[in-house]
Motif scaffolding. Structure first.
Motif, PDB file in Angstrom:
ATOM      1  N   LYS A   1       0.858  -1.192   0.000  1.00  0.00           N
ATOM      2  CA  LYS A   1       0.000   0.000   0.000  1.00  0.00           C
ATOM      3  C   LYS A   1       0.885   1.230   0.000  1.00  0.00           C
ATOM      4  O   LYS A   1       2.104   1.143   0.185  1.00  0.00           O
ATOM      5  CB  LYS A   1      -0.915   0.015   1.225  1.00  0.00           C
ATOM      6  N   ILE A   2       0.269   2.386  -0.229  1.00  0.00           N
ATOM      7  CA  ILE A   2       0.991   3.644  -0.143  1.00  0.00           C
ATOM      8  C   ILE A   2       0.162   4.636   0.672  1.00  0.00           C
ATOM      9  O   ILE A   2      -1.052   4.493   0.805  1.00  0.00           O
ATOM     10  CB  ILE A   2       1.290   4.243  -1.529  1.00  0.00           C
ATOM     11  N   LYS A   3       0.850   5.622   1.223  1.00  0.00           N
ATOM     12  CA  LYS A   3       0.179   6.774   1.816  1.00  0.00           C
ATOM     13  C   LYS A   3       0.699   8.006   1.095  1.00  0.00           C
ATOM     14  O   LYS A   3       1.900   8.199   0.987  1.00  0.00           O
ATOM     15  CB  LYS A   3       0.447   6.874   3.317  1.00  0.00           C
ATOM     16  N   ILE A   4      -0.218   8.824   0.588  1.00  0.00           N
ATOM     17  CA  ILE A   4       0.179  10.017  -0.140  1.00  0.00           C
ATOM     18  C   ILE A   4      -0.648  11.194   0.370  1.00  0.00           C
ATOM     19  O   ILE A   4      -1.826  11.036   0.717  1.00  0.00           O
ATOM     20  CB  ILE A   4       0.021   9.826  -1.666  1.00  0.00           C
ATOM     21  N   GLY A   5      -0.012  12.355   0.450  1.00  0.00           N
ATOM     22  CA  GLY A   5      -0.715  13.523   0.963  1.00  0.00           C
ATOM     23  C   GLY A   5       0.099  14.776   0.730  1.00  0.00           C
ATOM     24  O   GLY A   5       1.123  14.765   0.036  1.00  0.00           O
ATOM     25  N   HIS A   6      -0.359  15.886   1.306  1.00  0.00           N
ATOM     26  CA  HIS A   6       0.363  17.146   1.179  1.00  0.00           C
ATOM     27  C   HIS A   6       0.261  17.935   2.485  1.00  0.00           C
ATOM     28  O   HIS A   6      -0.513  17.586   3.384  1.00  0.00           O
ATOM     29  CB  HIS A   6      -0.155  17.958  -0.020  1.00  0.00           C
ATOM     30  N   ASP A   7       1.066  19.019   2.574  1.00  0.00           N
ATOM     31  CA  ASP A   7       1.147  19.772   3.825  1.00  0.00           C
ATOM     32  C   ASP A   7       0.178  20.959   3.885  1.00  0.00           C
ATOM     33  O   ASP A   7       0.208  21.733   4.841  1.00  0.00           O
ATOM     34  CB  ASP A   7       2.579  20.260   4.054  1.00  0.00           C
ATOM     35  N   ASN A   8      -0.668  21.104   2.858  1.00  0.00           N
ATOM     36  CA  ASN A   8      -1.699  22.153   2.835  1.00  0.00           C
ATOM     37  C   ASN A   8      -1.116  23.565   2.855  1.00  0.00           C
ATOM     38  O   ASN A   8      -1.778  24.506   3.282  1.00  0.00           O
ATOM     39  CB  ASN A   8      -2.682  21.976   4.001  1.00  0.00           C
ATOM     40  N   LYS A   9       0.123  23.715   2.361  1.00  0.00           N
ATOM     41  CA  LYS A   9       0.761  25.033   2.343  1.00  0.00           C
ATOM     42  C   LYS A   9       0.813  25.565   0.911  1.00  0.00           C
ATOM     43  O   LYS A   9       0.990  24.803  -0.038  1.00  0.00           O
ATOM     44  CB  LYS A   9       2.176  24.953   2.922  1.00  0.00           C
ATOM     45  N   GLY A  10       0.672  26.889   0.778  1.00  0.00           N
ATOM     46  CA  GLY A  10       0.716  27.504  -0.537  1.00  0.00           C
ATOM     47  C   GLY A  10      -0.577  28.228  -0.850  1.00  0.00           C
ATOM     48  O   GLY A  10      -1.522  28.243  -0.053  1.00  0.00           O
ATOM     49  N   ASN A  11      -0.636  28.819  -2.037  1.00  0.00           N
ATOM     50  CA  ASN A  11      -1.814  29.590  -2.428  1.00  0.00           C
ATOM     51  C   ASN A  11      -2.985  28.710  -2.819  1.00  0.00           C
ATOM     52  O   ASN A  11      -4.124  28.969  -2.472  1.00  0.00           O
ATOM     53  CB  ASN A  11      -1.457  30.525  -3.596  1.00  0.00           C
ATOM     54  N   SER A  12      -2.693  27.649  -3.557  1.00  0.00           N
ATOM     55  CA  SER A  12      -3.742  26.732  -4.011  1.00  0.00           C
ATOM     56  C   SER A  12      -3.374  25.337  -3.541  1.00  0.00           C
ATOM     57  O   SER A  12      -2.502  24.686  -4.114  1.00  0.00           O
ATOM     58  CB  SER A  12      -3.850  26.780  -5.541  1.00  0.00           C
TER      59      SER A  12
ATOM     60  N   TRP B   1     -10.506  13.902  -3.867  1.00  0.00           N
ATOM     61  CA  TRP B   1      -9.859  15.141  -3.434  1.00  0.00           C
ATOM     62  C   TRP B   1      -9.013  14.905  -2.196  1.00  0.00           C
ATOM     63  O   TRP B   1      -9.373  14.097  -1.324  1.00  0.00           O
ATOM     64  CB  TRP B   1     -10.900  16.211  -3.116  1.00  0.00           C
ATOM     65  N   LEU B   2      -7.879  15.595  -2.146  1.00  0.00           N
ATOM     66  CA  LEU B   2      -7.105  15.748  -0.910  1.00  0.00           C
ATOM     67  C   LEU B   2      -7.181  17.239  -0.598  1.00  0.00           C
ATOM     68  O   LEU B   2      -6.329  18.034  -1.000  1.00  0.00           O
ATOM     69  CB  LEU B   2      -5.658  15.287  -1.085  1.00  0.00           C
ATOM     70  N   ASP B   3      -8.251  17.610   0.102  1.00  0.00           N
ATOM     71  CA  ASP B   3      -8.622  19.018   0.240  1.00  0.00           C
ATOM     72  C   ASP B   3      -9.463  19.166   1.505  1.00  0.00           C
ATOM     73  O   ASP B   3     -10.441  18.430   1.692  1.00  0.00           O
ATOM     74  CB  ASP B   3      -9.421  19.447  -0.997  1.00  0.00           C
ATOM     75  N   LYS B   4      -9.078  20.090   2.354  1.00  0.00           N
ATOM     76  CA  LYS B   4      -9.810  20.279   3.617  1.00  0.00           C
ATOM     77  C   LYS B   4     -11.237  20.763   3.404  1.00  0.00           C
ATOM     78  O   LYS B   4     -12.078  20.620   4.301  1.00  0.00           O
ATOM     79  CB  LYS B   4      -9.047  21.254   4.519  1.00  0.00           C
ATOM     80  N   SER B   5     -11.525  21.333   2.232  1.00  0.00           N
ATOM     81  CA  SER B   5     -12.880  21.850   1.987  1.00  0.00           C
ATOM     82  C   SER B   5     -13.654  21.021   0.965  1.00  0.00           C
ATOM     83  O   SER B   5     -14.722  21.414   0.507  1.00  0.00           O
ATOM     84  CB  SER B   5     -12.805  23.305   1.498  1.00  0.00           C
ATOM     85  N   GLU B   6     -13.124  19.838   0.588  1.00  0.00           N
ATOM     86  CA  GLU B   6     -13.801  18.952  -0.358  1.00  0.00           C
ATOM     87  C   GLU B   6     -13.852  17.530   0.184  1.00  0.00           C
ATOM     88  O   GLU B   6     -13.074  17.165   1.053  1.00  0.00           O
ATOM     89  CB  GLU B   6     -13.067  18.951  -1.712  1.00  0.00           C
ATOM     90  N   ASP B   7     -14.799  16.746  -0.356  1.00  0.00           N
ATOM     91  CA  ASP B   7     -14.888  15.318  -0.010  1.00  0.00           C
ATOM     92  C   ASP B   7     -14.993  15.173   1.509  1.00  0.00           C
ATOM     93  O   ASP B   7     -15.836  15.824   2.140  1.00  0.00           O
ATOM     94  CB  ASP B   7     -13.664  14.589  -0.569  1.00  0.00           C
ATOM     95  N   ASP B   8     -14.140  14.353   2.135  1.00  0.00           N
ATOM     96  CA  ASP B   8     -14.198  14.161   3.590  1.00  0.00           C
ATOM     97  C   ASP B   8     -13.214  15.051   4.338  1.00  0.00           C
ATOM     98  O   ASP B   8     -13.034  14.905   5.547  1.00  0.00           O
ATOM     99  CB  ASP B   8     -13.942  12.688   3.936  1.00  0.00           C
ATOM    100  N   GLY B   9     -12.547  15.966   3.622  1.00  0.00           N
ATOM    101  CA  GLY B   9     -11.635  16.905   4.262  1.00  0.00           C
ATOM    102  C   GLY B   9     -10.234  16.374   4.508  1.00  0.00           C
ATOM    103  O   GLY B   9      -9.392  17.090   5.047  1.00  0.00           O
ATOM    104  N   ALA B  10      -9.962  15.132   4.108  1.00  0.00           N
ATOM    105  CA  ALA B  10      -8.635  14.553   4.343  1.00  0.00           C
ATOM    106  C   ALA B  10      -7.627  15.113   3.345  1.00  0.00           C
ATOM    107  O   ALA B  10      -7.952  15.353   2.179  1.00  0.00           O
ATOM    108  CB  ALA B  10      -8.692  13.034   4.220  1.00  0.00           C
ATOM    109  N   ILE B  11      -6.388  15.340   3.795  1.00  0.00           N
ATOM    110  CA  ILE B  11      -5.333  15.794   2.894  1.00  0.00           C
ATOM    111  C   ILE B  11      -4.237  14.734   2.737  1.00  0.00           C
ATOM    112  O   ILE B  11      -3.189  14.995   2.165  1.00  0.00           O
ATOM    113  CB  ILE B  11      -4.718  17.130   3.360  1.00  0.00           C
ATOM    114  N   GLU B  12      -4.479  13.543   3.236  1.00  0.00           N
ATOM    115  CA  GLU B  12      -3.632  12.393   2.932  1.00  0.00           C
ATOM    116  C   GLU B  12      -4.505  11.148   2.897  1.00  0.00           C
ATOM    117  O   GLU B  12      -5.518  11.064   3.586  1.00  0.00           O
ATOM    118  CB  GLU B  12      -2.488  12.233   3.940  1.00  0.00           C
TER     119      GLU B  12
END
Length: 299
Positions: free
Chosen positions: A136-147, A173-184
């Motif tokens: 398996k893999i885990k992928i995500g982002h740090d939620n930093k930046g403009n977009s 989505w990996l987005d705090k304001s979309e889907d379930d809000g998860a970013i990883e």
């Protein structure tokens, strides 16, 4: 009369030293673009070899490490949706049956200067000690930046040493304001999309450029190995990027590479080596090449 005896002072056990050579770049613009590396220990006697005794150069230690590592090609597809791309810092962890890679930052895409843009596929190189079969893999982002919000379509991981290419579908989505809000997200491979082939093996390739005027080249040098019964490897560039092309193959230089290629067996009948004619100084005077098929333990 009291008899006394002197005890010899007890010797405390001495903890062994562990030597972890690297001799490689940790830089986005160099080598394979990684800024963190997993290193495995080598024998102390190997480290203490010097050029007076056996011609061992320090850079060989780094190649020894690379020969013991497994190289993964990681392709990441960003979805073709509005605002699908991200400017955040993306990371990935690969989990295997034996171990995991730890968190790896996906910094240097081999395809696009701007990473993780809408509808684009980015490619990265990840090196690790042997983690076994990829589970398996885990992928995500740090939620930093403009977009920061990101729509991840899929991840594909090719492991030549295992002879497997696995697809990890996401479509979320990996987005705090979309889907379930998860970013990883933790993603598992789609078994029906797994491609299997004959595992690759590492070869040690040493290239000697001649000591005459204008002998060096800035071109993209490639090699093909031929075994018995007409089998051969794919054509493989020895440099990973244009900066390496400028660094290597200088006049009177010796450059050594560890390259994972198709296993053509113990007998190497011939090689084909050449370049693409690119760069400011493409003409190259090649003195000689040595090739060694390495065993799985890197020796």
């Amino acid at each position: 009369r009291l008899l006394t005896s002197k005890r010899a002072p007890r010797e405390e056990p001495v903890a062994p030293f562990y030597y972890f050579p690297c001799q490689r770049w940790l830089a986005v613009e160099e080598d394979d673009g990684q800024i963190a590396r997993e290193l495995v220990p080598v024998d102390e006697a190997f480290v203490k070899k010097d050029s007076e005794n056996d011609g061992q150069s320090p850079a060989t230690l780094g190649l020894e490490q690379k020969a013991k590592s497994t190289t993964y090609t990681v392709k990441v597809k960003t979805g073709d949706k509005k605002n699908a791309g991200t400017d955040a810092n993306v990371f990935i962890t690969l989990y295997g049956s034996k171990d995991d890679t730890g968190i790896v930052s996906l910094k240097a895409s081999k395809i696009n200067k701007n990473k993780f843009e809408r509808g684009k596929v980015d490619e990265f190189t990840v090196e690790s000690v042997d983690i076994g079969d990829l589970k398996k893999i885990k992928i995500g982002h740090d939620n930093k930046g403009n977009s920061t919000g990101w729509f991840l379509e899929w991840v594909e991981i090719d492991a030549p040493s295992l002879g497997r290419c696995l697809k990890f579908p996401c479509g979320r989505w990996l987005d705090k304001s979309e889907d379930d809000g998860a970013i990883e997200r933790i993603i598992f491979p789609a078994e029906l999309q797994t491609v299997e082939y004959i595992p690759f093996v590492p070869y040690e390739i040493t290239v000697y450029t001649s000591d005459i005027f204008g002998a060096g080249t800035d071109a993209d040098v490639f090699i093909v190995l031929y075994g018995s019964d007409g089998i051969c490897t794919q054509q493989k560039s020895l440099c990973l990027n244009k900066r390496e092309q400028r660094m290597y193959f200088e006049r009177n230089s010796v450059n050594q590479f560890i390259v994972e290629l198709e296993d053509i067996g113990d007998i190497i009948e011939k090689i084909r080596i050449g370049h693409n004619g690119g760069g400011l100084n493409s003409g190259w005077h090649l003195d000689r090449v040595t090739v060694r098929r390495l065993l799985p333990n890197g020796k």
